[in-house]
Design a protein around this motif. Sequence first.
Motif, mmCIF file in Angstrom:
data_model
loop_
_atom_site.group_PDB
_atom_site.id
_atom_site.type_symbol
_atom_site.label_atom_id
_atom_site.label_comp_id
_atom_site.label_asym_id
_atom_site.label_seq_id
_atom_site.Cartn_x
_atom_site.Cartn_y
_atom_site.Cartn_z
ATOM 1 N N LEU A 27 40.111 189.378 13.505
ATOM 2 C CA LEU A 27 39.587 188.996 12.246
ATOM 3 C C LEU A 27 38.863 190.422 11.878
ATOM 4 C CD1 LEU A 27 39.342 187.298 9.898
ATOM 5 C CD2 LEU A 27 37.320 186.367 10.881
ATOM 6 N N THR A 28 38.085 191.171 12.548
ATOM 7 C CA THR A 28 37.341 192.420 12.281
ATOM 8 C C THR A 28 38.382 193.510 11.932
ATOM 9 O OG1 THR A 28 35.602 191.879 13.618
ATOM 10 C CG2 THR A 28 35.707 194.190 12.859
ATOM 11 N N GLU A 29 39.441 193.552 12.531
ATOM 12 C CA GLU A 29 40.530 194.452 12.238
ATOM 13 C C GLU A 29 41.158 194.354 10.733
ATOM 14 O OE1 GLU A 29 43.391 194.622 15.173
ATOM 15 O OE2 GLU A 29 42.539 196.417 16.096
ATOM 16 N N TYR A 30 41.121 192.905 10.605
ATOM 17 C CA TYR A 30 41.751 192.598 9.335
ATOM 18 C C TYR A 30 40.820 192.691 8.184
ATOM 19 C CZ TYR A 30 45.167 190.490 6.061
ATOM 20 O OH TYR A 30 46.078 190.167 5.064
ATOM 21 N N LEU A 31 39.634 192.347 8.443
ATOM 22 C CA LEU A 31 38.590 192.366 7.208
ATOM 23 C C LEU A 31 38.416 194.169 6.888
ATOM 24 C CD1 LEU A 31 35.784 190.099 8.274
ATOM 25 C CD2 LEU A 31 37.428 189.905 6.669
ATOM 26 N N CYS A 32 38.616 194.868 7.915
ATOM 27 C CA CYS A 32 38.859 196.318 7.648
ATOM 28 C C CYS A 32 39.634 196.851 6.463
ATOM 29 C CB CYS A 32 38.984 197.041 8.776
ATOM 30 S SG CYS A 32 37.464 197.303 9.772
ATOM 31 N N PHE A 33 40.960 196.268 6.816
ATOM 32 C CA PHE A 33 41.923 196.431 5.759
ATOM 33 C C PHE A 33 41.865 196.018 4.472
ATOM 34 C CE2 PHE A 33 45.789 194.117 4.415
ATOM 35 C CZ PHE A 33 46.576 195.142 3.672
ATOM 36 N N GLU A 34 41.018 194.535 4.529
ATOM 37 C CA GLU A 34 40.661 193.997 3.304
ATOM 38 C C GLU A 34 39.793 194.870 2.509
ATOM 39 O OE1 GLU A 34 39.952 189.869 2.739
ATOM 40 O OE2 GLU A 34 42.331 189.583 2.921
ATOM 41 N N VAL A 35 38.658 195.151 3.204
ATOM 42 C CA VAL A 35 37.678 196.006 2.429
ATOM 43 C C VAL A 35 38.202 197.475 2.073
ATOM 44 C CG1 VAL A 35 35.465 197.180 2.733
ATOM 45 C CG2 VAL A 35 35.796 194.895 3.799
ATOM 46 N N GLU A 64 53.963 182.811 3.958
ATOM 47 C CA GLU A 64 55.126 182.491 4.946
ATOM 48 C C GLU A 64 54.495 182.438 6.338
ATOM 49 O OE1 GLU A 64 58.664 185.520 3.168
ATOM 50 O OE2 GLU A 64 57.509 185.923 4.979
ATOM 51 N N GLU A 65 53.178 182.780 6.459
ATOM 52 C CA GLU A 65 52.526 182.608 7.821
ATOM 53 C C GLU A 65 52.108 181.214 8.082
ATOM 54 O OE1 GLU A 65 50.268 186.901 7.604
ATOM 55 O OE2 GLU A 65 49.671 185.521 8.856
ATOM 56 N N GLY A 66 52.025 180.407 7.118
ATOM 57 C CA GLY A 66 51.482 179.142 7.471
ATOM 58 C C GLY A 66 49.842 178.980 7.823
ATOM 59 N N PRO A 67 49.464 177.676 7.958
ATOM 60 C CA PRO A 67 48.124 177.599 7.801
ATOM 61 C C PRO A 67 47.631 177.927 9.240
ATOM 62 C CG PRO A 67 49.442 175.473 8.605
ATOM 63 C CD PRO A 67 50.499 176.377 8.083
ATOM 64 N N ARG A 68 48.225 178.351 10.291
ATOM 65 C CA ARG A 68 47.469 178.661 11.316
ATOM 66 C C ARG A 68 47.251 180.111 11.585
ATOM 67 N NH1 ARG A 68 49.558 178.206 15.854
ATOM 68 N NH2 ARG A 68 47.717 177.666 17.210
ATOM 69 N N ASN A 69 47.493 181.177 10.420
ATOM 70 C CA ASN A 69 47.171 182.412 10.587
ATOM 71 C C ASN A 69 45.834 182.709 10.674
ATOM 72 O OD1 ASN A 69 46.398 182.621 7.927
ATOM 73 N ND2 ASN A 69 48.500 182.610 7.171
ATOM 74 N N LEU A 70 46.010 184.297 10.622
ATOM 75 C CA LEU A 70 44.252 184.637 10.781
ATOM 76 C C LEU A 70 44.242 185.479 9.381
ATOM 77 C CD1 LEU A 70 43.730 186.297 14.161
ATOM 78 C CD2 LEU A 70 42.367 184.628 12.759
ATOM 79 N N ALA A 71 44.944 184.948 8.465
ATOM 80 C CA ALA A 71 44.692 185.484 7.027
ATOM 81 C C ALA A 71 43.342 185.118 6.452
ATOM 82 C CB ALA A 71 45.842 184.949 6.040
ATOM 83 N N PRO A 72 42.875 185.816 5.589
ATOM 84 C CA PRO A 72 41.392 185.554 5.276
ATOM 85 C C PRO A 72 41.400 184.426 4.485
ATOM 86 C CG PRO A 72 42.416 187.392 4.035
ATOM 87 C CD PRO A 72 43.364 187.342 4.963
ATOM 88 N N VAL A 73 40.128 183.778 4.265
ATOM 89 C CA VAL A 73 40.014 182.655 3.545
ATOM 90 C C VAL A 73 40.404 182.881 1.837
ATOM 91 C CG1 VAL A 73 38.315 181.574 5.050
ATOM 92 C CG2 VAL A 73 37.744 183.018 3.062
#
Length: 691
Positions: free
Chosen positions: A645-653, A36-45
């Motif tokens: 992105l660092t915060e989100y990568l913490c979540f992914e790891v 839903e977030e679309g192409p401009r989000n900060l979701a991971p590759v």
Amino acid sequence: MEMKILSDSDDRVVRRIRMLTLHLRGADQSSTDMAEEGPRNLAPVPCARANRVSVITSELSSYMRGNHRDVQERIFQFFESRPDLQTPVSISMEDHRELCMRQITAIVRDCGIRPFRHLFDDPDKYFAIMEAVGAIDMSIGVKMGVQFSLWGGSVANLGTKKHKDKYFEGIDNLDYPGCFAMTELFHGSNVQGIQTTATFDPNTDEFVINTPNDGAIKWWIGNAAKHGKFATVFAKLILPSLSTESNVTADMGVHAFIVPIRDMDTHETFPGVEIQDCGHKIGLNGVDNGALRFSLVRIPRDNLLNRFGDVSRDGKYTSDLPSINKRFAAVLGELVGGRVALAYSSMSVLKVSVTIAVRYSLLRQQFGPPEKPEISILDYQSHQQKLMPMLASTYAFHFATNYMVQQYAEMKKSHDEFLIGDVHALSAGLKAYVTSYTAKSLSVCRESCGGHGYAAVNRFGSLRNDHDIFQTFEGDNTVLLQQVAGDLLKQYQKKFKGGTFSATWNYLKDSMGSYLSQPNPVTSRWEGEEHLRDPKFQLNAFRYRTSRLLQTVAVRLNKHSKTLGNFGAWNRCLNHLLTLAESHIETIILERFIEAIKNCPDRSTSVVLKLVCDLFALDRIWNDIGTYRNVDYVAPNKAKAIHKLTEYLCFEVRGVAKELIDAFDLPDLATRAPIGLRSQAYTSYTQLVGF
């Protein structure tokens, strides 16, 4: 235009809310929300989306553990079969010392493992053995290191064939337990300043070992208080004048001598040798540290370890090296294995502590949304930011220290001059950086486990206390970082003299030109995730920082030396120099991590390693974001994107934390902490207290 700005702002707010919502909901709904977030989000590759990263633990573990897991499993199985050799939680200093000696003897004589041989034939296997025994009890690893790497290594590396023929077998089978007597009460890191003397007596063909004052007492000498029978003693070699009419003596600099300290049969201390016990320490009480004083102790001339300098029967000195400084550098260069072992062992300690902390954080549940079950404490963002960068660093250190061991093994085979200098600098830097990071991380791991982290049985206290000295011995970390900075400055000078760079510093060839130009105003504003996760951007950022620090400190040193002299200028710029050294070592660590990902044969394993590597790199950039902002290398909007992105990568790891920990392949015998066991943690914990 105003409407567009407003729209962008609203969009960023919505994306931020959605990302925070993911933390509360968990990863199971991530796919829908991301779509839903679309192409401009900060979701991971795509390769790193939380719901698409799959970890085959066996594949990751196989890639991590190298070629010598068999000998480690042999050690673990041996100790599993011998409960009498396992170190209890509570043990007195005296009992711990005797147990530690029995443990090492059992490894060599009952288990049939001979570490000393591998130190020369297969260093990679030697360090694998050290990692395994250190996981069981750090005192075993340190005492074994004193026996084989320090005492044995000094004989083999600083001596010649006659010394190897006489001592190798006894060191290998523990018939000749020994010490490494370098540090003095008044002198530790400044080895050239030691005061113990070894004066040659041509009348008897002997050296006379003497402690001239209390400041020269050999201090903190492992194996000395109880078990050692020999010591490699570092002393100033003093030669009398060959003229009978002169009393002038010549100081030939620091050399190493084999000095027997106890009788082989009775274990009584030899005349002239005084040994005192350094007593109870903060940690490592299985190692018997002692203090040695020598009062005119005579040893045969053959007991000089004479690889780099020799004395003939008539008192003439010969050496292939022309100066005291070159001989001293050669001696210390041959002892670099101790630093390699410490960096490698510190990384292993970090593996154990992170394993305990992460497993407990996955197990422990606390609070949660109203009317919903409690959630794991590792689902909290604050907890993720404590432990996930640490987990990423552990992986980074693993590949960096393994590379260092490979370089060390190659150095021992080739004796290549450039490689010797490379390993010296690399081991000094990694030893300082990794041990300092691990020491800080142990406290964070303890705190992250709350009150249960305070229980001795859960090991953080013993791990922290045993490891703490790693920051000091084999070179104080601050001193070692100065050595790294000094080598960097030498390389900087070579840049302008057309010299050749050694391998570790190779990136400086390009960086000193390209990275010191004005930052690109376009790329400094790029904030897309694909760009931020590009290894080229990450490496360039690390290299740019190191290059700028190197250039600016060189300018400062040149400026201050005109008024303060070289020593005063160095002291004025000391903090700058330490930061430079740390920046360089971080660059090397990232390079090795990226190289390990490129070399990984399994696609799914390389994908998860890339995720972990991105967290390591961006977390380090964010931690030093002020440096990048000060020189406009990173614009404000890019800095914010890095943080997000660092915060989100913490979540992914966090989503693959269990698999990443399991890939270390540490048996329960190694972790031992009830809260860090693979299963039934609470059951084991309650049983230990009697329920």
